[in-house]
Design a protein around this motif. Structure first.
Motif, PDB file in Angstrom:
ATOM      1  N   LYS A 414       9.791   7.720   7.931  1.00 16.57           N
ATOM      2  CA  LYS A 414      10.908   6.875   7.500  1.00 16.57           C
ATOM      3  C   LYS A 414      11.022   6.800   5.977  1.00 16.57           C
ATOM      4  CE  LYS A 414      11.253   3.774  11.510  1.00 16.57           C
ATOM      5  NZ  LYS A 414      10.357   4.496  12.410  1.00 16.57           N
ATOM      6  N   MET A 415       9.906   6.930   5.293  1.00 15.22           N
ATOM      7  CA  MET A 415       9.887   6.699   3.852  1.00 15.22           C
ATOM      8  C   MET A 415       9.777   7.977   3.025  1.00 15.22           C
ATOM      9  SD  MET A 415      10.060   3.364   3.471  1.00 15.22           S
ATOM     10  CE  MET A 415       9.373   3.051   1.862  1.00 15.22           C
ATOM     11  N   GLY A 416       9.379   9.068   3.663  1.00 12.54           N
ATOM     12  CA  GLY A 416       9.225  10.306   2.912  1.00 12.54           C
ATOM     13  C   GLY A 416       8.107  10.199   1.890  1.00 12.54           C
ATOM     14  N   ALA A 417       8.335  10.734   0.714  1.00 12.71           N
ATOM     15  CA  ALA A 417       7.303  10.778  -0.325  1.00 12.71           C
ATOM     16  C   ALA A 417       6.965   9.396  -0.877  1.00 12.71           C
ATOM     17  CB  ALA A 417       7.755  11.686  -1.463  1.00 12.71           C
ATOM     18  N   LEU A 418       7.837   8.417  -0.645  1.00 13.60           N
ATOM     19  CA  LEU A 418       7.602   7.069  -1.170  1.00 13.60           C
ATOM     20  C   LEU A 418       6.946   6.150  -0.148  1.00 13.60           C
ATOM     21  CD1 LEU A 418      10.834   6.403  -3.282  1.00 13.60           C
ATOM     22  CD2 LEU A 418       8.556   7.031  -4.062  1.00 13.60           C
ATOM     23  N   VAL A 419       6.324   6.725   0.873  1.00 10.97           N
ATOM     24  CA  VAL A 419       5.591   5.911   1.839  1.00 10.97           C
ATOM     25  C   VAL A 419       4.544   5.078   1.100  1.00 10.97           C
ATOM     26  CG1 VAL A 419       3.894   7.754   2.268  1.00 10.97           C
ATOM     27  CG2 VAL A 419       4.293   5.985   3.997  1.00 10.97           C
ATOM     28  N   ALA A 420       4.335   3.846   1.543  1.00 12.69           N
ATOM     29  CA  ALA A 420       3.386   2.951   0.881  1.00 12.69           C
ATOM     30  C   ALA A 420       1.972   3.506   0.986  1.00 12.69           C
ATOM     31  CB  ALA A 420       3.454   1.556   1.512  1.00 12.69           C
ATOM     32  N   PRO A 421       1.188   3.422  -0.080  1.00  9.02           N
ATOM     33  CA  PRO A 421      -0.205   3.888  -0.022  1.00  9.02           C
ATOM     34  C   PRO A 421      -1.020   3.058   0.961  1.00  9.02           C
ATOM     35  CG  PRO A 421       0.218   2.709  -2.072  1.00  9.02           C
ATOM     36  CD  PRO A 421       1.538   2.888  -1.405  1.00  9.02           C
ATOM     37  N   ALA A 422      -2.133   3.627   1.420  1.00 12.53           N
ATOM     38  CA  ALA A 422      -2.945   2.992   2.467  1.00 12.53           C
ATOM     39  C   ALA A 422      -3.439   1.608   2.047  1.00 12.53           C
ATOM     40  CB  ALA A 422      -4.120   3.894   2.825  1.00 12.53           C
ATOM     41  N   TRP A 423      -3.840   1.458   0.776  1.00 11.37           N
ATOM     42  CA  TRP A 423      -4.367   0.156   0.336  1.00 11.37           C
ATOM     43  C   TRP A 423      -3.293  -0.919   0.387  1.00 11.37           C
ATOM     44  CZ3 TRP A 423      -2.251  -2.609  -3.616  1.00 11.37           C
ATOM     45  CH2 TRP A 423      -1.431  -1.916  -4.523  1.00 11.37           C
ATOM     46  N   LEU A 424      -2.042  -0.550   0.054  1.00 10.73           N
ATOM     47  CA  LEU A 424      -0.959  -1.517   0.077  1.00 10.73           C
ATOM     48  C   LEU A 424      -0.587  -1.878   1.513  1.00 10.73           C
ATOM     49  CD1 LEU A 424       1.085  -3.150  -1.512  1.00 10.73           C
ATOM     50  CD2 LEU A 424       2.584  -1.136  -1.587  1.00 10.73           C
ATOM     51  N   VAL A 425      -0.587  -0.891   2.392  1.00 14.22           N
ATOM     52  CA  VAL A 425      -0.326  -1.159   3.811  1.00 14.22           C
ATOM     53  C   VAL A 425      -1.394  -2.080   4.383  1.00 14.22           C
ATOM     54  CG1 VAL A 425      -0.166  -0.125   6.112  1.00 14.22           C
ATOM     55  CG2 VAL A 425       0.912   1.011   4.158  1.00 14.22           C
ATOM     56  N   GLY A 426      -2.648  -1.822   4.016  1.00 17.45           N
ATOM     57  CA  GLY A 426      -3.738  -2.668   4.496  1.00 17.45           C
ATOM     58  C   GLY A 426      -3.612  -4.103   4.028  1.00 17.45           C
ATOM     59  N   LEU A 427      -3.279  -4.278   2.745  1.00 12.91           N
ATOM     60  CA  LEU A 427      -3.112  -5.628   2.202  1.00 12.91           C
ATOM     61  C   LEU A 427      -1.938  -6.333   2.856  1.00 12.91           C
ATOM     62  CD1 LEU A 427      -3.928  -7.791   0.168  1.00 12.91           C
ATOM     63  CD2 LEU A 427      -2.540  -6.624  -1.565  1.00 12.91           C
ATOM     64  N   ALA A 428      -0.823  -5.628   3.025  1.00  7.65           N
ATOM     65  CA  ALA A 428       0.349  -6.217   3.660  1.00  7.65           C
ATOM     66  C   ALA A 428       0.079  -6.561   5.124  1.00  7.65           C
ATOM     67  CB  ALA A 428       1.542  -5.270   3.556  1.00  7.65           C
ATOM     68  N   SER A 429      -0.696  -5.716   5.803  1.00  5.63           N
ATOM     69  CA  SER A 429      -1.051  -5.990   7.199  1.00  5.63           C
ATOM     70  C   SER A 429      -1.921  -7.237   7.297  1.00  5.63           C
ATOM     71  CB  SER A 429      -1.783  -4.791   7.804  1.00  5.63           C
ATOM     72  OG  SER A 429      -0.971  -3.634   7.794  1.00  5.63           O
ATOM     73  N   LEU A 430      -2.835  -7.405   6.342  1.00  9.15           N
ATOM     74  CA  LEU A 430      -3.672  -8.608   6.314  1.00  9.15           C
ATOM     75  C   LEU A 430      -2.806  -9.848   6.107  1.00  9.15           C
ATOM     76  CD1 LEU A 430      -6.452  -9.979   6.233  1.00  9.15           C
ATOM     77  CD2 LEU A 430      -6.527  -9.487   3.768  1.00  9.15           C
ATOM     78  N   ILE A 431      -1.846  -9.756   5.197  1.00  6.08           N
ATOM     79  CA  ILE A 431      -0.930 -10.876   4.955  1.00  6.08           C
ATOM     80  C   ILE A 431      -0.162 -11.218   6.227  1.00  6.08           C
ATOM     81  CG2 ILE A 431       1.184 -11.539   3.737  1.00  6.08           C
ATOM     82  CD1 ILE A 431       0.098  -9.956   1.323  1.00  6.08           C
ATOM     83  N   ALA A 432       0.350 -10.182   6.915  1.00  2.00           N
ATOM     84  CA  ALA A 432       1.088 -10.411   8.162  1.00  2.00           C
ATOM     85  C   ALA A 432       0.200 -11.080   9.203  1.00  2.00           C
ATOM     86  CB  ALA A 432       1.632  -9.085   8.691  1.00  2.00           C
TER      87      ALA A 432
END
Length: 449
Positions: A414-432
């Motif tokens: 969905k995001m192509g080359a601008l997909v969120a990096p793994a660390w940011l996804v992990g932090l956002a998942s923790l927030i969720a």
């Protein structure tokens, strides 16, 4: 640029449907961005959307929860304001990333990614969140008019519907004028609270200790209720939809380097704006703690009551006047954000385009009816409880905006080359996860009495 232009990188393969109309098409890519030259002029071109988003920190509903929390528990809930600020920075950066990478706002992304059985309920929940936001603005603005000019609350509730004229006028002048109004109102609010806090003279050592974590917030049901209200008033669901739409008012380029640059400047804009708004958000709670909690006024909830107490506790007339001015500015500023968010949500989910004035009238009527009924029937004490409840409703709706946002930005398809990096996804998942758990605990507490 044509509002019906195809996706910036062609049609990304992860979406069930191709992108259609651009978000907020009447202002889509209307703000010019320098393509060459120094970074400072480029950054200046991107400054603005973050301040519209930061309005969530100063929503009148946040005043009710912060004043109640500060008067009841002193500086203890300042840690909630800090954590909420961090959550907001992370989530708003994902919102901007979604917009720049896919050419969609969050509402359009939900429509294009999910079947109607999922997207329609998400739309209804988003609309409920916007109505809750607008309800807080209606009540807050009406109270501000009452405090400053003595206008009865019932009449003030009706007057709030007229702000649509101001919004329409500024949109005709250009989106930058709308952003300039918000920044100007932010400046007024900052000055008002700075002066009031200087009068209250808080113990700054206690203020600093208030930013330390404590288990009380989770174990004390009343403190948790107010903490969730502060969270809902800060990390607002409609802000995620709004940010992903208004980022695209900037005419950044279509190439990957230009989009990376746009993401960098947009993230800088939102981070600076949210950090500035942190001062306002914390100031409300600090003022309540210093003026009310330390003097034994532990049950201050109503904004009018807080206004009257400031006069007797701080001395002189200037503090309550500044309180009323700041509250009125907050109501006007929040109305701008809620209008644009409502427009983006309806257009994005349903692909229905209504004139701004009609959208505003419909949203305001839905909010005005319960506000008017509660004001007439229960008076100011009822409006105070309704303000806090509106913020808890926002917190309960937050999961249904955050989870899709994290899912989309974590998907390379969905995001192509601008997909969120793994660390940011992990932090956002923790927030969720934290949001879901806290809201679950709140609901269990309600169901078990």
């Amino acid at each position: 640029m044509d509002a019906r232009a195809p996706d910036l990188q062609g049609d990304l393969t992860g979406w069930r449907q191709p992108r259609r109309d651009a978000p907020l098409s009447e202002v889509y890519r209307t703000v010019a961005v320098p393509r060459i030259g120094d970074n400072l002029p480029k950054l200046a071109a991107f400054m603005g959307p973050g301040y519209l988003v930061s309005v969530g920190y100063m929503d009148p509903g946040n005043w009710a929860t912060s004043i109640a929390g500060g008067s009841k528990f002193g500086y203890t809930l300042l840690i909630v304001a800090l954590v909420s600020n961090i959550m907001a920075i992370v989530l708003q950066s994902l919102s901007a990333r979604l917009a720049i990478a896919s050419g969609r706002d969050l509402a359009q992304a939900c429509r294009d990614a999910f079947p109607k059985a999922v997207s329609v309920p998400l739309w209804l929940l988003a609309e409920l969140a916007i109505v809750a936001t607008d309800l807080a603005e209606v009540i807050g603005t009406a109270i501000g008019l009452n405090l400053l000019f003595g206008i009865p609350l019932e009449i003030g509730v009706v007057i709030t519907a007229l702000d649509v004229l101001l919004i329409l006028y500024l949109l005709q002048l250009g989106f930058r004028y709308l952003e300039a109004l918000v920044v100007a109102l932010l400046g007024v609010i900052a000055v008002c609270f700075g002066v009031q806090i200087s009068f209250a003279d808080p113990v700054w050592a206690d203020v600093i200790r208030g930013f330390a974590p404590t288990t009380q917030i989770v174990t004390n049901p009343e403190m948790l209720y107010l903490a969730l209200g502060i969270l809902g008033a800060t990390v607002m669901p409609h802000n995620l939809y709004l940010h992903s739409a208004i980022v695209q008012t900037r005419s950044f380029g279509d190439s990957l380097p230009e989009k990376r640059e746009a993401l960098k400047f947009t993230s800088t804009d939102s981070t600076v704006a949210l950090m500035f708004a942190m001062f306002i958000n914390a100031s409300i709670l600090i003022l309540a703690a210093a003026a009310f909690h330390t003097t034994g006024h532990l049950e201050v909830v109503a904004l009018g009551e807080a206004h009257n107490l400031l006069s007797s506790l701080l001395g002189g007339a200037i503090a309550p006047i500044l309180f009323g001015i700041a509250l009125l500015c907050c109501g006007l500023m929040s109305a701008v954000a809620a209008t644009l968010a409502g427009q983006a949500v309806m257009e994005g989910f349903l692909d229905i385009r209504l004139p701004v004035w009609l959208r505003r009238v419909v949203t305001r009527m839905v909010a005005i009816v319960p506000a008017a009924v509660v004001t007439i029937w229960y008076g100011e004490s009822g409006t105070a409880q309704l303000l806090i409840l509106s913020q808890v409703i926002l917190s309960l709706q937050l999961s249904f905006a955050v989870i899709p946002l994290v899912m989309f930005t974590a998907s390379k398809a969905k995001m192509g080359a601008l997909v969120a990096p793994a660390w940011l996804v992990g932090l956002a998942s923790l927030i969720a996860a934290v949001i879901v758990i806290l809201n679950g605990k709140l609901l269990v507490g309600f169901l078990t009495g």
